[in-house]
Design an enzyme around this catalytic site. Structure first.
Site, PDB file in Angstrom:
ATOM      1  N   ASN A  63       0.866  -1.185   0.000  1.00  0.00           N
ATOM      2  CA  ASN A  63       0.000   0.000   0.000  1.00  0.00           C
ATOM      3  C   ASN A  63       0.898   1.229   0.000  1.00  0.00           C
ATOM      4  O   ASN A  63       1.544   1.526   0.999  1.00  0.00           O
ATOM      5  CB  ASN A  63      -0.890  -0.016   1.250  1.00  0.00           C
ATOM      6  N   LYS A  86       0.030   4.317  -0.170  1.00  0.00           N
ATOM      7  CA  LYS A  86      -0.596   5.512   0.412  1.00  0.00           C
ATOM      8  C   LYS A  86      -0.442   6.694  -0.557  1.00  0.00           C
ATOM      9  O   LYS A  86      -0.524   6.490  -1.768  1.00  0.00           O
ATOM     10  CB  LYS A  86       0.017   5.822   1.779  1.00  0.00           C
ATOM     11  N   HIS A 100      -9.248   1.158   5.433  1.00  0.00           N
ATOM     12  CA  HIS A 100      -7.890   1.316   5.978  1.00  0.00           C
ATOM     13  C   HIS A 100      -7.960   2.255   7.178  1.00  0.00           C
ATOM     14  O   HIS A 100      -8.773   3.194   7.199  1.00  0.00           O
ATOM     15  CB  HIS A 100      -6.955   1.877   4.899  1.00  0.00           C
ATOM     16  N   GLU A 147      -6.298   4.671   8.075  1.00  0.00           N
ATOM     17  CA  GLU A 147      -6.177   6.104   7.777  1.00  0.00           C
ATOM     18  C   GLU A 147      -7.497   6.662   7.233  1.00  0.00           C
ATOM     19  O   GLU A 147      -7.841   7.822   7.469  1.00  0.00           O
ATOM     20  CB  GLU A 147      -5.005   6.341   6.803  1.00  0.00           C
ATOM     21  N   GLU A 156      -4.930  -5.018  10.803  1.00  0.00           N
ATOM     22  CA  GLU A 156      -3.896  -3.984  10.898  1.00  0.00           C
ATOM     23  C   GLU A 156      -4.090  -3.201  12.199  1.00  0.00           C
ATOM     24  O   GLU A 156      -4.844  -2.211  12.224  1.00  0.00           O
ATOM     25  CB  GLU A 156      -4.001  -3.029   9.713  1.00  0.00           C
ATOM     26  N   GLY A 186       2.928   2.240  10.539  1.00  0.00           N
ATOM     27  CA  GLY A 186       3.841   3.356  10.339  1.00  0.00           C
ATOM     28  C   GLY A 186       4.605   3.747  11.588  1.00  0.00           C
ATOM     29  O   GLY A 186       5.226   4.804  11.631  1.00  0.00           O
ATOM     30  N   SER A 233       3.916  -2.231  10.120  1.00  0.00           N
ATOM     31  CA  SER A 233       5.376  -2.233  10.274  1.00  0.00           C
ATOM     32  C   SER A 233       6.031  -3.545   9.840  1.00  0.00           C
ATOM     33  O   SER A 233       7.008  -3.977  10.451  1.00  0.00           O
ATOM     34  CB  SER A 233       5.778  -1.856  11.705  1.00  0.00           C
TER      35      SER A 233
HETATM   36  C1  PEP Z   1      -0.440   0.147   5.861  1.00  0.00           C
HETATM   37  O1  PEP Z   1      -0.439   1.278   5.432  1.00  0.00           O
HETATM   38  O2  PEP Z   1      -1.385  -0.611   5.569  1.00  0.00           O
HETATM   39  C2  PEP Z   1       0.686  -0.292   6.699  1.00  0.00           C
HETATM   40  C3  PEP Z   1       0.616  -1.478   7.246  1.00  0.00           C
HETATM   41  O3  PEP Z   1       1.737   0.579   6.871  1.00  0.00           O
HETATM   42  P1  PEP Z   1       3.210   0.249   7.493  1.00  0.00           P
HETATM   43  O4  PEP Z   1       3.666  -1.059   6.883  1.00  0.00           O
HETATM   44  O5  PEP Z   1       4.062   1.393   7.068  1.00  0.00           O
HETATM   45  O6  PEP Z   1       3.049   0.124   8.956  1.00  0.00           O
END
Ligand code: PEP
Length: 254
Positions: A12, A14, A99, A101, A171, A177, A217
């Site tokens: 992803n 973003k 998601h 976000e 998630e 992040g 992460s």
């Molecule tokens: C995501 O945006 O779905 C995500 C898991 O981000 P990150 O791997 O940077 O934590």
């Protein structure tokens, strides 16, 4: 469309990698990632980079594309939005829905995620429903209740006949992040909980066919440990999917 074959390795991007950067990314990534028989690799570029990504992936049908968000309507006066039929027409196979976000930065509600999942399925695409608790919710012992509240209304809206088109991504918001990754045990426990909800909704055989991904992460150095945890059918990767060598290393971990 059926859910992608497990393990699913999804990136992803973003709001990162515009069209030129997307083309450069794939030139590097495809050289490092030869086509494979098993599993699925999927990227979710920003909508503005979708055409560049599609162009760069000519001749590599093993790598699929999705979009990061859609509106629940098929068309209309919704400035700035993209619809599921438009995503299908552009060549998307999957769509991220809910998601964290979208939920926490843009205020997307559970009812909206339900409408979006319905719209994605109507367009013949695969929704990747993202669920996950915040740190305060986990500390309060409410992680499963929060995930259930995000998941259950979607399961009630998706009939058995369409269930094999679903993908779920667990998630935890506190791991996205932040560099803080869930332990394989924590991820495994929540994946078992999500699977139990899928079993209750659709029965064991269908539930077993629905990929449940972990996201938060994931990096080249922790991907193997997470991907070998029983019940973890793939990963959804944000930051580490922006680097061709890093994401190729994650794909090579399975
Ligand atoms: C995501 O945006 O779905 C995500 C898991 O981000 P990150 O791997 O940077 O934590």
């Amino acid at each position: 469309m059926s859910a992608p074959q497990k393990p699913v390795l999804a990136g992803n991007w973003k709001m990162k990698h515009g069209p030129s950067e997307a083309a450069r990314f794939f030139a590097g990534f495809l050289a490092l990632h030869p086509p494979r028989e098993t599993g699925s690799v999927v990227f979710f570029p920003p909508a503005i980079s979708f055409a560049a990504a599609r162009e760069a992936l000519q001749g590599r049908p093993d790598v699929r594309l999705g979009v990061q968000n859609v509106h629940w309507e098929a068309g209309g006066a919704f400035t700035g939005e993209t619809s599921a039929p438009m995503a299908a027409d552009a060549g998307a196979a999957l769509v991220l829905v809910g998601h964290s976000e979208r939920r926490w930065v843009f205020g997307e509600t559970v009812a909206e995620t339900v409408d979006k999942v319905r719209a994605v399925l109507r367009a013949g695409l695969v929704p990747v429903l993202c669920v996950g608790e915040r740190l305060d919710e986990r500390r309060a012992g409410r992680a499963e209740a929060v995930v259930a509240a995000q998941l259950q209304p979607v399961l009630e809206a998706v009939p058995l006949a369409a269930a094999r088109s679903l993908v779920v991504a667990y998630e935890p918001v506190w791991a996205i992040g932040t560099g803080v990754v869930a332990t394989p045990d924590d991820a495994g426990a929540m994946h078992r909980f999500v699977r139990s909800r899928l079993e209750a909704a659709y029965g064991g055989e269908t539930a077993a066919a629905i990929p449940i991904l972990y996201g938060g992460s994931v990096k080249p150095d922790n991907a193997r440990e997470l991907l070998t945890e029983p019940g973890v059918d793939g990963v959804l990767v944000g930051g580490a999917s922006l680097d061709p060598a890093g994401f190729a290393a994650i794909c090579a971990a399975v």
